[in-house]
Design a protein around this motif. Structure first.
Motif, mmCIF file in Angstrom:
data_model
loop_
_atom_site.group_PDB
_atom_site.id
_atom_site.type_symbol
_atom_site.label_atom_id
_atom_site.label_comp_id
_atom_site.label_asym_id
_atom_site.label_seq_id
_atom_site.Cartn_x
_atom_site.Cartn_y
_atom_site.Cartn_z
ATOM 1 N N GLY A 306 0.808 -1.217 0.000
ATOM 2 C CA GLY A 306 0.000 0.000 0.000
ATOM 3 C C GLY A 306 0.836 1.258 0.000
ATOM 4 O O GLY A 306 0.557 2.226 -0.725
ATOM 5 N N VAL A 307 1.900 1.266 0.820
ATOM 6 C CA VAL A 307 2.794 2.424 0.872
ATOM 7 C C VAL A 307 3.533 2.599 -0.454
ATOM 8 O O VAL A 307 3.601 3.699 -1.016
ATOM 9 C CB VAL A 307 3.799 2.264 2.030
ATOM 10 N N ALA A 308 4.075 1.492 -0.970
ATOM 11 C CA ALA A 308 4.886 1.577 -2.189
ATOM 12 C C ALA A 308 4.068 2.011 -3.394
ATOM 13 O O ALA A 308 4.510 2.847 -4.194
ATOM 14 C CB ALA A 308 5.541 0.218 -2.459
ATOM 15 N N VAL A 405 -4.857 4.424 3.339
ATOM 16 C CA VAL A 405 -4.591 3.001 3.101
ATOM 17 C C VAL A 405 -3.763 2.422 4.243
ATOM 18 O O VAL A 405 -4.070 1.345 4.774
ATOM 19 C CB VAL A 405 -3.875 2.796 1.748
ATOM 20 N N VAL A 406 -2.720 3.140 4.646
ATOM 21 C CA VAL A 406 -1.867 2.681 5.748
ATOM 22 C C VAL A 406 -2.666 2.598 7.049
ATOM 23 O O VAL A 406 -2.575 1.617 7.798
ATOM 24 C CB VAL A 406 -0.656 3.620 5.911
ATOM 25 N N VAL A 407 -3.461 3.622 7.319
ATOM 26 C CA VAL A 407 -4.253 3.646 8.555
ATOM 27 C C VAL A 407 -5.216 2.470 8.607
ATOM 28 O O VAL A 407 -5.315 1.754 9.625
ATOM 29 C CB VAL A 407 -5.018 4.983 8.670
ATOM 30 N N LEU A 408 -5.929 2.217 7.508
ATOM 31 C CA LEU A 408 -6.889 1.116 7.478
ATOM 32 C C LEU A 408 -6.187 -0.241 7.574
ATOM 33 O O LEU A 408 -6.693 -1.165 8.226
ATOM 34 C CB LEU A 408 -7.732 1.181 6.206
ATOM 35 N N THR A 409 -5.029 -0.374 6.933
ATOM 36 C CA THR A 409 -4.291 -1.636 7.019
ATOM 37 C C THR A 409 -3.891 -1.928 8.456
ATOM 38 O O THR A 409 -4.034 -3.063 8.943
ATOM 39 C CB THR A 409 -3.042 -1.598 6.128
ATOM 40 N N LEU A 410 -3.401 -0.923 9.162
ATOM 41 C CA LEU A 410 -3.012 -1.112 10.561
ATOM 42 C C LEU A 410 -4.218 -1.440 11.436
ATOM 43 O O LEU A 410 -4.125 -2.278 12.350
ATOM 44 C CB LEU A 410 -2.312 0.147 11.075
#
Length: 425
Positions: A306-308, A405-410
């Motif tokens: 997601g980050v990349a 995206v990062v927040v939801l993944t965590l």
């Protein structure tokens, strides 16, 4: 008396399975139409002087891939006209869809977007409808054709065929268009659908498996209820994550080729770097995602992807700010393609982990439709966004989508750990 333990087939046994060759051909057939109504066609339209706003709106033709679950029960329940008796239900619908794709591409070949854009729009919608229908039939055939322990290899070979088709529909079509004409390019692509037709005709008939435990027409309630039972309130965060995970790629993808054209790159440059070199980099990214999942685990790999994928769009912003420099084009395509392939592989693995074996096909179709829906709608407005703020700010904006995206993944990762800890030993 207990049943004997199930022996998993060796890798050599799996690779010798003749169904893999058929899956390669069917994957090729599935991958061929998409770029021809999306990325490749955007080059044709922009070259013909079609506005960026109109090109963005044209991406709505691909909404058929998002809503394919709506007519999947018809394909699952009824035999196709004429072909059903000779080929069976699965292969009959598959062949009908493949012929529809080929004829629709012939229609596109005779388009003239500079003077008659409506013709291209109509045949792009037809191509998308038949292509989405083909995907439903091929997914159904794949699930029926092999047991669970062979599905990983079947899916891998399918992806290889899909990517090879993207080489043809991307770089191949642009090369033909550059040295001959757009009409010749699309007629050639229509002819390549013969690969899928041959794969369909050679594939075994699997109707006995396809007709087992058939749900009533339009019955999606039970698969959805199963997802709710197994995931509970966490399902809300899961669905939100699936919906926005690939949003940056869908939004930016519509405007990448118009950027290359507006910067002054030739179709040959675009074909060589973006459609040929970039596809192989994307394949490497997908394999990289697979290795990361095996070494790091699914959720860490999903986070990295997601980050990349989002951050990679900053290289497109750099290209837009720097002008037509071939080394910079190569860099941006490399970074974006690898990150996109990594993220795509991670998301497919994650969605596959969410489904129940009893409802695998329906639940996966619903999840895959969900992840494409927001991107298709927002992507259709991308041309207006570029006109309003310019390419540089546009690609920076798509990169910032990585934050939610990062927040939801965590959040999902933490909730999944809590669910696992609460399960009885």
């Amino acid at each position: 008396m207990s049943a004997p333990p199930r022996v998993s087939p060796s890798l050599r046994q799996i690779l010798r399975d003749p169904r893999l060759a058929l899956m390669l051909a069917l994957g090729f057939s599935s991958g061929l139409p998409f770029l021809l109504i999306f990325s490749t066609q955007s080059v044709w339209l922009r070259e013909a002087g079609v506005s960026r706003a109109a090109i963005g709106l044209m991406s709505y033709a691909a909404l058929a891939f998002t809503f394919k679950f709506a007519w999947a029960p018809v394909i699952d329940r009824f035999d196709p006209p004429l072909l059903g008796r000779r080929l069976g239900r699965r292969r009959g619908w598959m062949l009908l869809a493949q012929l529809g794709v080929a004829l629709s591409l012939v229609g596109l070949a005779f388009g003239a977007p500079a003077t008659s854009l409506a013709w291209n729009i109509g045949f792009a919608i037809l191509t998308a409808f038949f292509a989405a229908t083909q995907d439903v039939t091929i997914d159904g055939w794949r699930i029926d054709a092999a047991p669970p322990e062979k599905q990983g290899m079947m899916s891998a070979v399918y992806q290889l065929g899909y990517r090879l088709a993207m080489l043809c529909a991307g770089a191949g079509a642009l090369y033909v268009a550059d040295f001959a004409s757009w009409r010749a390019a699309y007629l050639a692509m229509a002819g390549l659908m013969l690969v899928g037709v041959i794969g369909c005709l050679l594939s075994p008939q699997l109707d006995s498996a396809a007709k087992k435990a058939r749900a009533p027409l339009g019955a999606f309630g039970e698969p959805i209820a199963d997802l709710v039972r197994r995931h509970g309130a966490t399902l809300i965060a899961i669905l939100a994550l699936v919906a926005i995970y690939r949003l940056p790629d869908f939004v930016s993808g519509v405007m990448a080729n118009p950027l290359y054209i507006d910067l002054g790159f030739s179709k040959t440059d675009i074909a060589t770097v973006s459609k040929l070199f970039g596809v192989w980099i994307g394949i490497a990214g997908a394999f990289g995602g697979g290795v990361a999942i095996a070494r790091l685990g699914l959720m860490p790999s999903l986070l990295i992807g997601g980050v990349a994928a989002s951050a990679s769009h900053l290289t497109l912003a750099l290209l837009a700010a720097s002008g037509a420099q071939l080394p910079l084009l190569t860099l941006s395509v490399s970074v974006e393609s690898f990150a996109s392939g990594f993220a795509g592989g991670a998301l497919i693995a994650y969605m596959s982990s969410l489904v129940s074996p009893a409802f695998a096909a329906t639940q996966y179709a619903l999840l895959s439709s969900l992840y494409a829906l927001p991107g298709k709608f927002v992507g259709g407005l991308s041309g207006f966004m570029v006109d309003a703020i310019g390419y540089v700010k546009f690609f920076v904006a798509t990169a910032t989508i990585g934050v939610p995206v990062v927040v939801l993944t965590l959040i999902v990762w933490r909730l999944a750990k809590r669910e696992k800890a609460e399960q009885p030993a």
